[in-house]
Design a protein around this motif. Structure first.
Motif, short mmCIF file in Angstrom:
data_model
loop_
_atom_site.label_atom_id
_atom_site.label_comp_id
_atom_site.label_asym_id
_atom_site.label_seq_id
_atom_site.Cartn_x
_atom_site.Cartn_y
_atom_site.Cartn_z
N GLU A 1 0.77 -1.02 0.07
CA GLU A 1 0.09 -0.04 -0.12
C GLU A 1 0.84 1.29 -0.08
O GLU A 1 0.99 1.92 -0.98
CB GLU A 1 -0.95 -0.03 1.29
N ASP A 2 1.62 1.46 1.16
CA ASP A 2 2.35 2.73 1.19
C ASP A 2 3.80 2.26 1.91
O ASP A 2 3.92 1.50 2.76
CB ASP A 2 1.85 3.60 2.15
N PHE A 3 4.81 2.52 0.61
CA PHE A 3 6.06 1.98 0.95
C PHE A 3 6.77 2.23 2.10
O PHE A 3 7.00 1.49 2.77
CB PHE A 3 7.08 2.26 -0.19
N LYS A 4 6.79 3.58 2.63
CA LYS A 4 7.10 3.99 3.87
C LYS A 4 6.56 3.30 5.09
O LYS A 4 7.25 2.80 5.89
CB LYS A 4 7.36 5.36 4.08
N ARG A 5 5.25 3.30 5.24
CA ARG A 5 4.58 2.59 6.24
C ARG A 5 4.94 1.09 6.21
O ARG A 5 5.26 0.50 7.38
CB ARG A 5 3.16 2.92 6.12
N ASP A 6 4.80 0.70 4.97
CA ASP A 6 5.01 -1.06 4.96
C ASP A 6 6.51 -1.31 5.51
O ASP A 6 7.02 -2.28 6.20
CB ASP A 6 4.72 -1.44 3.58
N LEU A 7 7.51 -0.39 5.23
CA LEU A 7 9.10 -0.45 5.59
C LEU A 7 9.13 -0.53 7.08
O LEU A 7 9.46 -1.39 7.67
CB LEU A 7 9.72 0.37 4.66
N ASP A 8 8.47 0.50 7.35
CA ASP A 8 8.48 1.08 8.98
C ASP A 8 7.75 -0.37 9.78
O ASP A 8 8.37 -0.67 10.67
CB ASP A 8 7.68 2.23 9.44
N ALA A 9 6.82 -0.88 9.22
CA ALA A 9 6.24 -2.04 9.84
C ALA A 9 7.32 -3.18 9.96
O ALA A 9 7.31 -3.82 10.99
CB ALA A 9 4.90 -2.34 9.13
N LEU A 10 7.94 -3.56 8.77
CA LEU A 10 8.99 -4.60 8.74
C LEU A 10 10.11 -4.20 9.73
O LEU A 10 10.62 -5.25 10.29
CB LEU A 10 9.48 -4.83 7.25
N LEU A 11 10.67 -3.02 9.71
CA LEU A 11 11.73 -2.68 10.54
C LEU A 11 11.45 -2.89 12.26
O LEU A 11 11.89 -3.66 13.10
CB LEU A 11 12.14 -1.30 10.42
N THR A 12 9.91 -2.59 12.56
CA THR A 12 9.32 -2.49 13.65
C THR A 12 9.21 -4.19 14.11
O THR A 12 9.68 -4.67 15.14
CB THR A 12 8.20 -1.89 13.99
N MET A 13 8.86 -4.87 13.14
CA MET A 13 8.75 -6.58 13.21
C MET A 13 10.01 -7.13 13.58
O MET A 13 10.16 -7.82 14.39
CB MET A 13 8.02 -6.89 12.20
#
Length: 153
Positions: A97-109
């Protein structure tokens, strides 16, 4: 032997993930960089029980020999291994959906699964079955590294 359990190794992966751009060119496979980010996040969610996967595909060979080779032999993971539909962004995985948001979610995971205080229980790996904390930390590092190499990062 690199692992998510080692802070230096984890930081290196997080920096490399930060270098992935939506326009990064793949060296093999079909995923876009954004699909890869979502695929990795889905994979981590699957192994901590936040995404369902269809069935156990393990057998004696995958639980023993294949697992050891995949996690501990000094070999890079092969290209072209088809992922499970649940973690494939074209067949049932989370759509980008949103690259930055999805990347941030992966970093958090990644931070979450590598935290010494777990707020989840590891599930069975679909091919390797039950794995130790050491195995999971090695798997996590290798899986992320494999896809970063896919995009030359």
């Amino acid at each position: 032997m690199k692992t998510l359990g080692n802070e230096t190794d984890r930081k290196e992966l997080l920096l490399r993930l930060g270098a992935v751009m939506p326009e990064s060119q793949r060296r093999w496979g079909k995923m876009t960089p954004h699909q890869m980010i979502c695929h990795l996040n889905d994979s981590f969610k699957s192994v901590i029980g936040e995404r369902e996967v269809n069935g156990d595909k393990s057998n004696l060979l995958t639980r023993s020999v294949v697992r050891w080779i995949a996690l501990y032999a000094p070999l890079k993971w092969p290209h072209g291994v088809r992922t499970m539909a649940e973690n494939d962004q074209e067949r049932g995985g989370t759509p980008p959906e949103d690259f930055k948001r999805d990347l941030d979610a992966l970093l958090t995971m990644i931070q979450r699964v590598s935290n010494s205080q777990k707020d989840f229980e590891w599930r069975r790996h679909p091919l390797f079955a039950e794995m130790s904390e050491r195995d999971w930390m090695r798997w996590g590092y290798l899986h992320v590294d494999h896809h970063l190499r896919q995009f030359g990062v």
